[in-house]
Design a protein around this motif. Structure first.
Motif, short mmCIF file in Angstrom:
data_model
loop_
_atom_site.label_atom_id
_atom_site.label_comp_id
_atom_site.label_asym_id
_atom_site.label_seq_id
_atom_site.Cartn_x
_atom_site.Cartn_y
_atom_site.Cartn_z
N VAL A 37 -9.80 0.19 -0.92
CA VAL A 37 -8.74 -0.81 -0.72
C VAL A 37 -9.19 -1.82 0.33
CG1 VAL A 37 -6.43 -1.14 0.29
CG2 VAL A 37 -6.79 0.60 -1.48
N LEU A 38 -9.66 -1.34 1.47
CA LEU A 38 -10.07 -2.24 2.56
C LEU A 38 -11.21 -3.16 2.15
CD1 LEU A 38 -9.92 0.16 5.63
CD2 LEU A 38 -8.46 -1.82 5.21
N ASN A 39 -12.22 -2.62 1.51
CA ASN A 39 -13.42 -3.38 1.21
C ASN A 39 -13.32 -4.25 -0.03
OD1 ASN A 39 -14.68 -2.26 3.44
ND2 ASN A 39 -15.53 -0.57 2.26
N GLY A 97 -8.69 4.61 0.52
CA GLY A 97 -8.51 3.66 1.62
C GLY A 97 -9.71 2.75 1.83
N THR A 98 -10.90 3.30 1.75
CA THR A 98 -12.11 2.50 1.93
C THR A 98 -12.23 1.46 0.82
OG1 THR A 98 -13.21 4.35 3.01
CG2 THR A 98 -14.62 2.62 2.12
N LEU A 105 -4.21 2.28 6.53
CA LEU A 105 -5.19 1.21 6.35
C LEU A 105 -6.09 1.06 7.58
CD1 LEU A 105 -3.04 -1.54 4.61
CD2 LEU A 105 -4.95 -0.28 3.62
N ALA A 106 -5.53 1.31 8.75
CA ALA A 106 -6.31 1.16 9.98
C ALA A 106 -7.26 2.32 10.16
CB ALA A 106 -5.37 1.06 11.18
N LEU A 133 -8.17 -5.71 -0.70
CA LEU A 133 -7.51 -6.60 0.26
C LEU A 133 -8.02 -8.04 0.21
CD1 LEU A 133 -6.75 -4.50 3.46
CD2 LEU A 133 -5.27 -5.04 1.52
N PRO A 171 0.82 -1.22 0.00
CA PRO A 171 0.00 0.00 0.00
C PRO A 171 0.85 1.26 0.00
CG PRO A 171 -0.15 -1.13 2.12
CD PRO A 171 0.68 -1.99 1.22
#
Length: 156
Positions: free
Chosen positions: A134-136, A131-132, A155-156, A139, A115
């Motif tokens: 990427v996370l949803n 970021g959202t 990411l957190a 990943l 990332p």
């Protein structure tokens, strides 16, 4: 038209281009060369950067990114894919759709995500909504994620 040594594994990097040569596509291709694989690249952004900062990030259009991925897939199928800078949520969604398409064709290709959201000099490299996405969406398709502490915090 270039020639490719088909005896070497083909590895793609989907990332930004670093005009200073110390990161992004340039660093990925050097590493791939050192590891004895044939590196292919799809550029997500052209950054204007040097050792002191990142004055500009010039994101490529979705059409340009899509055309690069399609050209590679048509002739240079990957043994692995490394993903770096995805500068917008739209780019994340485009890459996710492309990866899902490869999987639907039966491909089992390891995907590594490094990332890239903040440069070493502290410059923000992505849109806020990235970021959202990427996370949803991204990943769950990755086999390995390699964040540094700044990227982990993002990411957190």
């Amino acid at each position: 038209m270039s020639s490719v040594d088909v005896s070497r594994a083909i590895v793609w990097t989907i990332a930004g281009s670093d005009s200073g040569g110390g990161a992004g596509i340039q660093a990925d291709l050097l590493t791939m060369h050192d590891l004895g694989v044939h590196g292919c690249s799809a550029i997500t952004a052209n950054t204007a950067q040097n050792t002191r900062g990142v004055p500009a990030i010039n994101v490529v259009s979705d059409e340009v990114l899509q055309s690069q991925l399609e050209a590679l897939a048509d002739d240079l199928g990957p043994s692995a894919i490394k993903i770096g800078l995805l500068a917008s949520a739209a780019q994340v969604k485009l890459v996710v759709s492309f990866l899902r398409g490869l999987k639907q064709q039966g491909a089992t290709i390891p995907v590594v995500y490094d990332p890239v959201a903040v440069s070493t000099s502290g410059a923000r490299l992505t849109e806020d909504s990235t970021g959202t996405a990427v996370l949803n969406e991204l990943l769950p398709l990755c086999d390995l994620v390699t964040p540094n502490s700044h990227e982990l915090a993002w990411l957190a």
